[in-house]
Design a protein around this motif. Structure first.
Motif, PDB file in Angstrom:
ATOM      1  N   UNK A 195       0.407  -1.488   0.002  1.00  0.00           N
ATOM      2  CA  UNK A 195      -0.498   0.214   0.454  1.00  0.00           C
ATOM      3  C   UNK A 195       1.275   1.312   0.194  1.00  0.00           C
ATOM      4  N   UNK A 196       2.083   0.903   0.741  1.00  0.00           N
ATOM      5  CA  UNK A 196       2.541   2.463   1.121  1.00  0.00           C
ATOM      6  C   UNK A 196       3.716   2.880  -0.377  1.00  0.00           C
ATOM      7  N   UNK A 197       3.615   1.752  -1.378  1.00  0.00           N
ATOM      8  CA  UNK A 197       4.617   1.789  -2.798  1.00  0.00           C
ATOM      9  C   UNK A 197       3.382   2.777  -3.464  1.00  0.00           C
ATOM     10  N   UNK A 198       1.702   2.048  -3.314  1.00  0.00           N
ATOM     11  CA  UNK A 198       1.117   3.046  -3.336  1.00  0.00           C
ATOM     12  C   UNK A 198       0.995   4.942  -3.642  1.00  0.00           C
ATOM     13  N   UNK A 199       0.748   4.673  -2.133  1.00  0.00           N
ATOM     14  CA  UNK A 199       1.260   6.127  -1.652  1.00  0.00           C
ATOM     15  C   UNK A 199       2.868   6.755  -2.444  1.00  0.00           C
ATOM     16  N   UNK A 200       3.857   5.895  -1.927  1.00  0.00           N
ATOM     17  CA  UNK A 200       5.073   6.740  -3.014  1.00  0.00           C
ATOM     18  C   UNK A 200       4.679   7.031  -4.743  1.00  0.00           C
ATOM     19  N   UNK A 201       3.791   6.872  -5.331  1.00  0.00           N
ATOM     20  CA  UNK A 201       3.706   6.458  -6.488  1.00  0.00           C
ATOM     21  C   UNK A 201       2.850   7.638  -6.503  1.00  0.00           C
ATOM     22  N   UNK A 202       1.593   8.518  -5.552  1.00  0.00           N
ATOM     23  CA  UNK A 202       1.153   9.407  -5.656  1.00  0.00           C
ATOM     24  C   UNK A 202       2.131  10.732  -5.799  1.00  0.00           C
ATOM     25  N   UNK A 203       3.218  10.220  -4.600  1.00  0.00           N
ATOM     26  CA  UNK A 203       3.529  11.373  -3.383  1.00  0.00           C
ATOM     27  C   UNK A 203       4.582  11.816  -4.956  1.00  0.00           C
ATOM     28  N   UNK A 204       5.493  10.416  -6.217  1.00  0.00           N
ATOM     29  CA  UNK A 204       6.065  11.211  -6.834  1.00  0.00           C
ATOM     30  C   UNK A 204       6.262  12.173  -8.396  1.00  0.00           C
ATOM     31  N   UNK A 205       4.694  11.812  -8.708  1.00  0.00           N
ATOM     32  CA  UNK A 205       3.762  12.554  -9.520  1.00  0.00           C
ATOM     33  C   UNK A 205       3.325  13.819  -9.370  1.00  0.00           C
ATOM     34  N   UNK A 206       2.968  13.813  -8.159  1.00  0.00           N
ATOM     35  CA  UNK A 206       3.149  15.471  -7.398  1.00  0.00           C
ATOM     36  C   UNK A 206       3.669  16.059  -7.341  1.00  0.00           C
ATOM     37  N   UNK A 207       5.184  15.267  -6.972  1.00  0.00           N
ATOM     38  CA  UNK A 207       6.623  16.261  -7.293  1.00  0.00           C
ATOM     39  C   UNK A 207       7.316  16.333  -8.396  1.00  0.00           C
ATOM     40  N   UNK A 208       7.226  15.482  -9.804  1.00  0.00           N
ATOM     41  CA  UNK A 208       7.582  15.864 -11.064  1.00  0.00           C
ATOM     42  C   UNK A 208       7.170  16.575 -10.907  1.00  0.00           C
ATOM     43  N   UNK A 209       4.932  16.773 -10.877  1.00  0.00           N
ATOM     44  CA  UNK A 209       3.843  17.541 -11.952  1.00  0.00           C
ATOM     45  C   UNK A 209       4.452  19.400 -11.564  1.00  0.00           C
TER      46      UNK A 209
END
Length: 238
Positions: A195-209
């Protein structure tokens, strides 16, 4: 340039954080955090999928073939929505650049390796008959579960389509976010991510955007600067 960037990303990803001991230790620590947060649903999710055989093959197809969606969205935005293409391309490249240090610094063993009783659904039912997900000597990086790039790239697809359609087709723009939700269910039930991998993915997109938007603003400012100066000079001459 984009193709070369992803070839380089693939090479660096394959070489990053390949220590099984470190990946296992990190996975155990992540599991302890999830237990405290009551997020340790991966074994139950995996058992649920194993108990619903009709859903296994669709899940494997989704896990294996999502790159076709990624490529299709990239081409579609390039051809039909050039106004947002540079923004989504920058975001895609920023995600690739930002995630590599995480893979190097935080190798993570997936549930199919780290959790007792979790079935490697993709290997058991692979549509290509491949056992690559079990072969630690095939040149792939099997210890890069954090963050989940299956979810990360799926989030990027939804973001790109949302950015292109939000002004003209707002309902359709919202519906595309179902894709990363489905991918989240797939990676959890197939034993590939936490589950925390998925949270990390959302954070990655937000930072990259955010990074991509900042770069875009800087480019526009550099382009607008000489034009504004020229207009000011013309007003002074008048």
């Amino acid at each position: 340039m984009l193709v070369l960037g992803f070839l380089l990303f693939s090479r660096l990803h394959a070489a990053a954080g390949t220590s099984r001991a470190a990946a296992t230790a990190n996975a155990r620590h992540l599991q302890s955090v999830e237990r405290v947060l009551h997020l340790d649903v991966e074994p139950a999710a995996n058992r649920w999928l194993a108990g619903h055989p009709a859903l296994i093959q669709p899940a494997v197809y989704c896990y294996r073939l999502y790159y076709a969606v990624l490529l299709g969205v990239l081409v579609w935005v390039y051809v039909r929505h050039t106004e947002v293409y540079r923004q989504v391309r920058r975001t895609l490249l920023a995600m690739a650049v930002l995630v590599l240090p995480v893979f190097w610094a935080l190798p993570m063993s997936p549930p199919r390796f780290a959790l007792p009783g979790v079935v490697d659904v993709v290997a058991e039912h692979d549509l290509f008959g491949s056992t690559a997900s079990r072969d630690l000597g095939n040149g792939q990086n099997h210890f890069s579960a954090m963050p989940s790039m299956h979810v990360g790239w799926s989030l990027w697809c939804a973001y790109a389509v949302w950015l292109a359609l939000r002004a003209t087709h707002p309902r359709a723009a919202l519906l595309v976010w179902a894709f990363p939700l489905v991918m989240t269910a797939v990676v959890l039930t197939t034993g590939n991510h936490y589950v925390l991998d998925v949270a990390g993915s959302a954070a990655l997109l937000a930072i990259a955007a955010g990074v991509a938007a900042r770069i875009g603003s800087g480019e526009r400012a550099r382009v607008a600067g000489p034009v504004a100066q020229e207009q000011q000079n013309e007003r002074q001459q008048e």
